[in-house]
Write an enzyme that holds these catalytic residues in place. Structure first.
Site, mmCIF file in Angstrom:
data_model
loop_
_atom_site.group_PDB
_atom_site.id
_atom_site.type_symbol
_atom_site.label_atom_id
_atom_site.label_comp_id
_atom_site.label_asym_id
_atom_site.label_seq_id
_atom_site.Cartn_x
_atom_site.Cartn_y
_atom_site.Cartn_z
ATOM 1 N N ASP A 76 5.664 22.904 38.045
ATOM 2 C CA ASP A 76 5.215 23.489 36.789
ATOM 3 C C ASP A 76 3.921 22.866 36.303
ATOM 4 O O ASP A 76 3.511 21.790 36.759
ATOM 5 C CB ASP A 76 6.291 23.354 35.719
ATOM 6 C CG ASP A 76 6.685 21.898 35.446
ATOM 7 O OD1 ASP A 76 6.773 21.130 36.416
ATOM 8 O OD2 ASP A 76 6.912 21.540 34.277
ATOM 9 N N ASP A 131 -2.743 18.972 37.639
ATOM 10 C CA ASP A 131 -1.518 18.209 37.358
ATOM 11 C C ASP A 131 -0.365 19.201 37.379
ATOM 12 O O ASP A 131 -0.200 19.992 36.463
ATOM 13 C CB ASP A 131 -1.648 17.532 35.989
ATOM 14 C CG ASP A 131 -0.345 16.935 35.495
ATOM 15 O OD1 ASP A 131 0.567 16.709 36.301
ATOM 16 O OD2 ASP A 131 -0.233 16.705 34.268
ATOM 17 N N GLU A 158 9.090 19.601 34.874
ATOM 18 C CA GLU A 158 8.696 18.210 34.615
ATOM 19 C C GLU A 158 7.961 18.073 33.292
ATOM 20 O O GLU A 158 8.175 17.119 32.543
ATOM 21 C CB GLU A 158 7.817 17.699 35.759
ATOM 22 C CG GLU A 158 7.517 16.215 35.716
ATOM 23 C CD GLU A 158 6.227 15.856 34.966
ATOM 24 O OE1 GLU A 158 5.953 14.655 34.806
ATOM 25 O OE2 GLU A 158 5.504 16.794 34.550
ATOM 26 N N GLU A 159 7.098 19.035 32.994
ATOM 27 C CA GLU A 159 6.212 18.896 31.843
ATOM 28 C C GLU A 159 6.933 19.057 30.507
ATOM 29 O O GLU A 159 6.462 18.553 29.482
ATOM 30 C CB GLU A 159 5.071 19.922 31.931
ATOM 31 C CG GLU A 159 4.145 19.748 33.139
ATOM 32 C CD GLU A 159 3.288 18.494 33.061
ATOM 33 O OE1 GLU A 159 3.482 17.683 32.131
ATOM 34 O OE2 GLU A 159 2.430 18.322 33.932
ATOM 35 N N ASP A 205 1.648 12.506 41.967
ATOM 36 C CA ASP A 205 1.401 12.988 40.609
ATOM 37 C C ASP A 205 0.593 12.004 39.777
ATOM 38 O O ASP A 205 0.719 11.964 38.561
ATOM 39 C CB ASP A 205 2.749 13.282 39.924
ATOM 40 C CG ASP A 205 2.583 14.052 38.621
ATOM 41 O OD1 ASP A 205 1.522 14.660 38.422
ATOM 42 O OD2 ASP A 205 3.525 14.033 37.805
ATOM 43 N N HIS A 244 -3.352 18.219 30.522
ATOM 44 C CA HIS A 244 -2.604 18.753 29.382
ATOM 45 C C HIS A 244 -3.515 19.371 28.334
ATOM 46 O O HIS A 244 -3.056 19.696 27.238
ATOM 47 C CB HIS A 244 -1.692 17.704 28.730
ATOM 48 C CG HIS A 244 -0.606 17.197 29.622
ATOM 49 N ND1 HIS A 244 0.430 16.402 29.159
ATOM 50 C CD2 HIS A 244 -0.372 17.373 30.942
ATOM 51 C CE1 HIS A 244 1.238 16.106 30.156
ATOM 52 N NE2 HIS A 244 0.767 16.679 31.254
#
Length: 487
Positions: free
Chosen positions: A79, A116, A146-147, A170, A458
């Site tokens: 994700d 990412d 994960e996010e 990562d 992000h």
């Protein structure tokens, strides 16, 4: 779409990254990508399976003669964070990510790029496809969500993985290797606050705080960046002097992204409006001066607006909420005493909403010490409990305790020195790598994390240095071959 990526080197990695960019994959919507990867595995003659949560594993047998080499788990999450600039119309569940190159970096057009963890995933797929790579038994583990919640790692099946070494791909710094990370937890606060009708002598002001850079709520938390929620709450707290009452508030979209924008509406006596607007203008200059060059594009605006049937919080309810928010922890709480330059404990006021008296806050607490995560979450419970709010601590995950004596780390350091002419910097990261959770489920695993150079994760400023991807790929291939021959 994104055909220009095919011209970049290493071609195998960028081909797979193109597939990721063209396949929408925000957290919770990874199903289409999983199906695409399963079809690809079938075309490569590779076995694959999923655990009950939906995490995907693809396996590749060892190169003939390397069957006795230690099994390697190559791990990344499918994700990506879904963030777009204001006014940029993008549906992350259906629209591909549009990429472009600039001065040696790859960007997305108005959105997060998904490097990412897309480039880690792309590198894993390239390893599985590379016909010239010598390797031991390989397992590619692709986790979900994960996010947003670490859901894939937290719900990973036990006694499923077979390897003894794990390479998490990562990380986001060139020339560095990570051997530890912070744990964390979400703090979710909800309350129904009392509201009343507008008074005859009240008018409405609308406030907007925009232009901040935003960033990763772990890795960027110690940078001189503004948090839109922290700043606009400060403005609203100052406007309490004019008997202002909060009508609505909307700030931030993800608990793990430093908020870039926040918006609010307040009601206040008509004869106080001019003074309140003047105070906002003064505060705009004050905040910009405090932020300095770290976040120099901040804009704070306020204007009169007409609202029909607005229902602000009561005077006491508004004052109580703004007092709690103004006092709430935000940013770096403590630096590590044992790992110089590393944040130990922090909190991000990520998502904040008030509408029709309904108050919602989602904050993300992180720490290298699980006990400190619990303590920080407890402070939120104590603070917002005073106003009768419901406070839940959820999606907690453990930190990854560093092991400087790791044999896997020693081998990586030696190969990095041989290839790059220098040993890597050994780091502990203030972010939630899945290694801590994976290690709790598979304590025998020897783990490290590394990756290419990514900045602005992000946020729509996310970018990856193209040259670093080639270096990352060279290091990954060499390391896998070294491990295959070390039996």
């Amino acid at each position: 779409m994104n055909a220009h990526l095919e011209a970049l080197a290493p071609r195998l990695v960028w081909q797979h990254f193109r597939t990721l960019c063209n396949t929408p994959r925000p957290s919770g919507h990874e199903a289409a990508l999983v199906a695409t990867l399963e079809a690809w595995a079938d075309s490569q003659g590779l076995s694959h399976d999923r655990d009950d949560f939906g995490n995907l594993r693809i396996r590749k047998p060892a190169t003939p003669g390397c069957e006795s080499a230690p099994g390697i788990v190559l791990q990344g999450h499918l994700d990506m964070v879904a963030q777009a600039n204001a006014g940029h119309d993008h549906d992350f569940t259906s629209d591909p990510i549009q990429t472009y190159e600039k001065e040696g970096w790859l960007f997305a057009d108005g959105t997060t790029l998904g490097a990412d963890n897309g480039l880690g995933v792309a590198a894993i797929l390239a390893v599985l496809e590379d016909p010239e790579l010598t390797h031991g038994p390989l397992e590619a583990l692709f986790t979900l969500e994960e996010e947003t919640s670490m859901g894939g790692a937290l719900n990973l099946a036990e006694n499923w993985l077979e390897g003894s070494l794990l390479l998490n791909l990562d990380s986001e710094d060139r020339g560095q290797v990570y051997i530890g990370c912070a744990g964390g937890a979400d703090v979710v606060v909800n309350a129904q606050l009392p509201i009343t009708a507008m008074q005859d002598n009240e008018q409405v002001i609308s406030l907007a705080l925009t232009g901040l850079k935003g960033g990763h709520s772990g890795m960027d938390i110690d940078k001189p960046l503004g948090n839109a929620n922290r700043l606009l709450v400060r403005v609203l707290w100052a406007l309490e002097a004019f008997d202002a009452r909060l009508i609505s508030y909307h700030g931030g979209t993800l608990r793990n992204a430093i908020p870039r924008e926040a918006f609010a509406q307040i009601a206040l006596p008509a004869d106080e409006v001019d003074a309140a607007l003047a105070m906002v203008e003064t505060l705009a200059h004050t905040l910009k001066a405090e932020l300095g060059s770290g976040d120099s594009n901040m804009v704070l605006k306020a204007e009169r607006v007409e609202l029909v049937d607005a229902e602000p919080l009561t005077r006491d309810g508004s004052a109580m909420l703004l007092a709690a928010l103004h006092a709430a922890p935000c940013g770096v709480e403590r630096m590590s005493a044992d790992v110089p330059g590393v944040v130990e404990t922090s909190n991000n006021l990520g998502v904040l909403n008030v509408e029709s008296g309904r108050f919602h806050l989602c904050a993300l607490v992180r720490s290298l010490h699980d006990s400190a995560t619990d303590a920080m979450a407890g402070r939120f419970q104590a603070l917002f409990g005073l106003m009768g709010a419901r406070v839940k601590v959820e999606n907690g995950y453990p930190g990854w305790v560093p092991n400087p004596q790791s044999p896997l780390l020693a081998t990586f350091n030696a190969r990095h020195a041989a290839l790059m002419g220098r040993e890597p910097e050994v780091k502990v990261i203030h972010a939630g790598l899945e290694c801590g959770i994976l290690g709790s489920k598979y304590p025998h695993l020897d783990m490290i994390s590394f990756g290419p150079l990514i900045r602005g994760a992000h946020s729509p400023d996310e970018r990856v240095e193209i040259e670093s991807v080639a270096e990352f790929w060279e290091m990954l291939r060499d390391f896998i071959e070294t491990l295959a021959n070390s039996r």
